[in-house]
Design a protein around this motif. Structure first.
Motif, short mmCIF file in Angstrom:
data_model
loop_
_atom_site.label_atom_id
_atom_site.label_comp_id
_atom_site.label_asym_id
_atom_site.label_seq_id
_atom_site.Cartn_x
_atom_site.Cartn_y
_atom_site.Cartn_z
N ALA A 47 0.83 -1.21 0.00
CA ALA A 47 0.00 0.00 0.00
C ALA A 47 0.87 1.26 0.00
N GLU A 48 2.05 1.18 0.67
CA GLU A 48 2.95 2.34 0.70
C GLU A 48 3.78 2.43 -0.58
N PHE A 49 4.16 1.25 -1.13
CA PHE A 49 5.08 1.24 -2.25
C PHE A 49 4.41 1.60 -3.58
N MET A 50 3.15 1.16 -3.77
CA MET A 50 2.54 1.32 -5.10
C MET A 50 2.46 2.78 -5.57
N PRO A 51 2.06 3.73 -4.71
CA PRO A 51 2.01 5.12 -5.20
C PRO A 51 3.39 5.61 -5.66
N ILE A 52 4.47 5.15 -4.96
CA ILE A 52 5.82 5.58 -5.36
C ILE A 52 6.15 4.99 -6.73
N LEU A 53 5.78 3.72 -6.92
CA LEU A 53 6.02 3.09 -8.22
C LEU A 53 5.28 3.86 -9.32
N GLY A 54 4.03 4.22 -9.02
CA GLY A 54 3.24 4.97 -10.00
C GLY A 54 3.91 6.28 -10.40
N LEU A 55 4.47 6.98 -9.39
CA LEU A 55 5.13 8.27 -9.66
C LEU A 55 6.35 8.11 -10.55
N ASN A 56 6.97 6.92 -10.50
CA ASN A 56 8.22 6.73 -11.24
C ASN A 56 8.02 6.18 -12.64
N LEU A 57 6.77 6.11 -13.08
CA LEU A 57 6.52 5.68 -14.46
C LEU A 57 6.67 6.90 -15.37
N ASN A 58 7.86 7.48 -15.30
CA ASN A 58 8.12 8.69 -16.05
C ASN A 58 9.24 8.40 -17.04
N PRO A 59 8.91 8.33 -18.34
CA PRO A 59 9.91 7.88 -19.32
C PRO A 59 11.06 8.84 -19.54
N GLU A 60 11.05 10.00 -18.85
CA GLU A 60 12.24 10.85 -18.95
C GLU A 60 13.45 10.16 -18.35
N PHE A 61 13.20 9.36 -17.29
CA PHE A 61 14.28 8.57 -16.69
C PHE A 61 14.08 7.13 -17.13
N ILE A 62 14.64 6.81 -18.31
CA ILE A 62 14.33 5.53 -18.95
C ILE A 62 14.54 4.35 -18.00
N SER A 63 15.74 4.26 -17.40
CA SER A 63 16.06 3.06 -16.63
C SER A 63 15.23 2.96 -15.35
N VAL A 64 14.96 4.12 -14.74
CA VAL A 64 14.13 4.11 -13.53
C VAL A 64 12.74 3.61 -13.90
N CYS A 65 12.20 4.18 -14.96
CA CYS A 65 10.86 3.83 -15.44
C CYS A 65 10.80 2.35 -15.80
N ASN A 66 11.84 1.88 -16.46
CA ASN A 66 11.92 0.48 -16.89
C ASN A 66 11.85 -0.47 -15.69
N ASN A 67 12.68 -0.18 -14.66
CA ASN A 67 12.72 -1.08 -13.51
C ASN A 67 11.45 -0.99 -12.67
N ALA A 68 10.87 0.22 -12.57
CA ALA A 68 9.61 0.36 -11.83
C ALA A 68 8.52 -0.44 -12.53
N THR A 69 8.49 -0.36 -13.85
CA THR A 69 7.49 -1.09 -14.63
C THR A 69 7.62 -2.59 -14.40
N TRP A 70 8.86 -3.06 -14.47
CA TRP A 70 9.11 -4.50 -14.27
C TRP A 70 8.66 -4.93 -12.87
N ALA A 71 8.99 -4.12 -11.86
CA ALA A 71 8.61 -4.47 -10.48
C ALA A 71 7.09 -4.54 -10.34
N ILE A 72 6.36 -3.63 -10.98
CA ILE A 72 4.89 -3.65 -10.90
C ILE A 72 4.37 -4.97 -11.48
N GLY A 73 4.99 -5.41 -12.57
CA GLY A 73 4.57 -6.68 -13.18
C GLY A 73 4.80 -7.85 -12.24
N GLU A 74 5.97 -7.88 -11.59
CA GLU A 74 6.26 -8.98 -10.65
C GLU A 74 5.29 -8.95 -9.47
N ILE A 75 5.01 -7.72 -8.98
CA ILE A 75 4.09 -7.59 -7.84
C ILE A 75 2.69 -8.08 -8.24
N SER A 76 2.25 -7.72 -9.47
CA SER A 76 0.92 -8.15 -9.93
C SER A 76 0.79 -9.66 -9.87
#
Length: 889
Positions: free
Chosen positions: A706-735
């Motif tokens: 519940a605490e982590f998901m909003p932070i992951l959502g905020l980091n889905l920002n493609p300006e920081f490609i690698s950050v966005c990439n890893n956040a996206t991957w983590a959301i998939g694993e969590i799902s």
């Protein structure tokens, strides 16, 4: 009334200037304190300029030093100078720019530039007109001094000079400079070209308006007897090649002839500038057409430039064969940069994303001379030209190569080996017939009595590693590996380094082919541990990490673990938490932990604990620094990044075994802070670790979701490609772990993911990870995601068609199938893309194949036989074949 110094004050300042030339550190410290005291007096700076410009009785070094101290004061607090002081300094500079001493003129020039770069070009309107005016002086010194100052201003403020802020002074300056190309003094001609050269890359309008005059004037100076002038002419032509090739094309034949001559100029600086021409030309589309006819002349010139010069050999201590016992000095060691973890997927065809380049610059055999020189430039030029002309280069090279490679003089033989390495990438196809004969010779060169020949042979052999590995192992792989391992234990440090790097390249190419020799390889690498000085140890860690990456779980044998782990752990215990040598060691251990899997268990506890401590220490230090920046140093966050990456390696290698370690630590709390760090690389590594912990021990991650998901959502920002990439991957694993409980969070991530997958120019890795995560979200929450199907189905299908069959692809496609079941209308318009994506599966699991079958047949039945026939007519033949063979449609 003009300012006059007080005699006593002047003596004080002179004494200070004399003291500051003393080598004694105590005196130096006293000088620093005295300077700080004197800086309290506003007219101290008047004394400094007075010594520089008026005290002609003093010796030049003292006067110049006075000017340089003044320059530092201007840099530090010019805005606090009283107007009278500032005016006095400016006036003195302009009045004395023609001082008879070149040193004093140059110092005044530096001072003028420093003042003008403090935003003073606008507030010193008379500066440029006066300097330009002084160029007309009959007095050589005045003309040269003014030009020197103008050249420095052009270097420092080229953009400002070409802006409206100053009323475009270049409209006057550039035509003026061009007149001086014909001046009788070579020094002045050289200044004039150097001034204009500052404006080529920025395409200053005033220069573009005079471009033809400029080019004609350059041609007129082509044969100048002064080497500095020739160097500036070459530099100008190289830049024009990038910026205004259209203007050079009509003259290209004669320019190439000129550059062929200049690349052999007796002055190495001129030759180096000219050699850059070939590098730049190779990047132009017209290169092939323009150079084809000249290769016969150019090739031998470049090859000749690849020999070590006498000065190189002296600097490289080419006559010193054994130096392994000599400790390294700190400046020998280049700073290393840790490349944070990015999660990527395996592709069809087996090569990983980004086509990782292993050819660190062409010629990394002599990087202690990391200054760019003719040898490096010639080698780089040959490398790029080999890539342009491919095998067409060989008829010009092969006749030369034979003579070089077997030459009795080691310097020439060495250059031949470098040539062979430089062309490896571009001319590989054409070289293949000669390699069976050349390989044994090169392997023999690994035992040459000259260290510089042994080291270049290591490098060149590594450039052919791909071919070596493609042959039966006994032919070349085994003899090459045996000799390279001996070189890793060479008595010469440069050879050790070259052999270690070459071996790492060989490991990457050979992968599991090395398994039969593991025992032998480990014996050598472990022996090198006790032998290496500081710098090469860092390269050795890399070779061990690469070995672990290359052979993977084959390393997990008791015998190998017993050889490898004790020395690594001994180093680990020896290094302090603040020692930067931890970086390469942590990277190496990360690879080893991932490869050893359960074999790493006996070592994991202290390693895990220390990583957590490093993260905790860095976070604490960052907090103190943020609260009291004046009292604390900013931490080096690389420690934290590398530690997070090693924790990822442990989680990946140990899997469920990492659970007890996580249970006994506060890593989840630390991770919560790291995920919100201001530095993107820290967030990037945090999300990679979050994904790995989600896979390894979700029970500890779940309470934080519940605490982590909003932070992951905020980091889905493609300006920081690698950050966005890893956040996206983590959301998939969590799902995948959360299942239906993911439902409350879909809304905070899905809109971002859909936006990213539809963005133009999104990098491939990010597209693939985004598609996988959308598929996984849809798999666990189809009701929430399926209504959006039409918005992402097309890019979703195209981005996953080249991915290898694997778990991630499997779960994502199941998600798409479930969503199509919920919202079949969402896929109708893009059904051909879905068919293509389905056909990309080599062998899906049976139940997934059934899902595909049902959807394909359902669609066919829905539209009717006749419409399906029309529809499938649009398929490329391969797709049609595949679908009918696998799914009977």
């Amino acid at each position: 009334m003009e300012w006059q110094p007080d005699e006593q004050g002047l003596q004080q300042v002179l004494q200070l200037l004399k003291d500051s030339q003393s080598p004694n550190t105590v005196t130096q410290r006293a000088v620093q304190q005295k300077l700080e005291q004197l800086n309290q007096f506003p007219d101290f700076n008047n004394y400094l300029i007075f010594v520089l410009t008026r005290l002609k009785t003093e010796d030049e070094p003292t006067r110049s030093l006075s000017g340089l101290i003044l320059k530092n004061n201007v840099k530090a607090h010019y805005q606090n100078f009283p107007p009278t002081v500032a005016d006095f300094i400016k006036q003195e500079c302009l009045n004395n720019i023609g001082d008879p001493s070149p040193l004093i003129r140059a110092t005044i020039g530096i001072l003028i530039t420093t003042i003008s770069s403090k935003g003073e070009l606008q507030t010193w309107p008379e500066l440029l007109p006066q300097l330009c005016n002084l160029l007309n002086s009959e007095d050589y010194n005045t003309c040269e001094g003014s030009f020197g100052a103008l050249q420095k201003i052009c270097e420092d403020s080229s953009e400002l000079l070409d802006s409206d802020a100053l009323n475009r002074p270049l409209n006057i300056m550039i035509p003026k400079f061009l007149q001086f190309f014909k001046h009788c003094s070579p020094k002045i001609r050289s200044h004039a070209i150097a001034c204009v050269n500052q404006f080529i890359i920025g395409r200053a309008q005033a220069l573009m308006d005079n471009i033809d005059t400029f080019i004609e004037s350059l041609f007129a100076l082509a044969a100048d007897e002064d080497s500095e002038v020739r160097k500036n002419v070459c530099r100008a032509l190289v830049m024009l090649l990038e910026v205004r090739i259209d203007r050079l094309i009509p003259h290209m034949h004669s320019i190439i002839q000129y550059m062929l001559q200049r690349t052999q100029d007796p002055d190495e600086n001129v030759a180096l500038e000219a050699c850059e021409f070939w590098l730049t030309l190779a990047e132009q589309p017209i290169c092939k057409e323009m150079l084809s006819g000249h290769l016969v002349q150019l090739t031998p010139i470049l090859v000749n430039g690849m020999k070590y010069s006498e000065i190189d050999i002296i600097l490289l201590k080419g006559d010193v064969e054994e130096d392994e016992a000599v400790p390294d000095s700190d400046q020998d060691i280049k700073p290393r940069f840790h490349k944070s973890r990015t999660v990527t997927l395996q592709h069809e065809g087996g090569e990983d994303e980004e086509g990782e380049d292993n050819d660190d610059d062409d010629d990394d055999d002599d990087d202690t001379l990391s200054d760019w020189n003719l040898r490096k430039c010639s080698a780089a030029a040959l490398d790029v030209l080999a890539n342009v002309f491919r095998d067409d280069l060989l008829p010009h090279l092969l006749p030369l190569l034979k003579g070089l490679l077997f030459h009795p003089d080691w310097v020439i033989k060495e250059s031949g080996i470098l040539v062979l390495g430089a062309i490896a990438e571009g001319c590989m196809q054409g070289m293949v017939p000669y390699l069976p004969e050349l390989m044994p010779h090169l392997i023999q060169c690994l035992c040459d009595k000259k260290a510089l020949v042994r080291s270049i042979a290591c490098w060149t052999l590594s450039r052919y590693a791909h071919w070596v590995v493609s042959q039966p192992p006994d032919s070349y792989l085994k003899p090459l590996m045996t000799e390279l391992l001996k070189r890793i234990l060479d008595g010469n440090k440069r050879v050790q380094e070259a052999a270690c790097s070459a071996f790492a390249t060989l490991e990457e190419e050979a992968c599991t082919e090395l398994v039969p020799y593991l025992s032998f390889i480990l014996d050598t690498l472990v022996f090198a541990f006790g032998k290496y000085q500081h710098k090469n140890l860092l390269i050795l860690y890399d070779a061990i990490g690469t070995l672990a990456d290359s052979v993977g779980h084959h390393l997990n044998q008791e015998e190998y673990i017993q050889k490898l782990m004790p020395p690594l752990i001994a180093k680990w215990n020896e290094l302090k938490d603040e020692d930067k040598d931890l970086f390469p060691l942590l990277e190496c251990l990360s690879s080893v932990a991932t490869a050893l899997q359960s074999g790493f268990l006996p070592y994991c506890e202290p390693v895990y604990q220390r990583c957590v401590t490093l993260v905790q220490k860095t976070l604490a230090q960052a907090m103190m620094y943020n609260q009291h920046p004046d009292q604390y140093e900013a931490p080096d966050k690389d420690f934290m990044i590398v530690a997070l990456d090693l924790l990822s390696g442990l989680a990946e290698g140990l899997g469920a075994h990492v659970e007890q370690l996580v249970a006994r630590s506060n890593i989840m709390t630390l991770l919560f802070q790291c995920m919100q760090d201001t530095m993107p690389e820290v967030r990037q590594s945090s999300f990679a670790l979050l994904g790995d912990l989600t896979k390894a021990c979700f029970l500890h991650v779940k309470p934080c979701i519940a605490e982590f998901m909003p932070i992951l959502g905020l980091n889905l920002n493609p300006e920081f490609i690698s950050v966005c990439n890893n956040a996206t991957w983590a959301i998939g694993e969590i799902s995948m772990q959360m299942g239906a409980e993911m439902q409350p969070y879909v809304g905070m991530v899905l809109p971002h993911l859909v936006e990213i997958i539809n963005r133009p120019n999104t990098p491939k890795t990010l597209l693939e990870n985004t598609a996988i995560t959308i598929g996984r979200l849809g798999y666990v929450c189809p009701q929430e995601v399926a209504p959006q199907l039409q918005q992402f189905i097309r890019p979703w299908c195209t981005s996953l068609r080249n991915i290898r069959d694997n778990e991630e692809k499997d779960s994502a496609f199941r998600g798409i199938c479930v969503m199509i079941g919920v919202n079949p209308a969402g896929v109708v318009q893009d059904f051909i893309f879905f068919c293509d994506a389905v056909a990309s599966w080599v062998n899906p699991k049976d139940d997934l194949r059934d899902m595909f079958y049902k959807i394909l047949h359902g669609f066919k039945d829905q539209v009717g036989e006749e419409n399906w026939q029309q529809f499938s007519e649009q398929f490329p033949p391969l797709l049609k074949e595949r679908l009918s063979a696998c799914y009977g449609v």
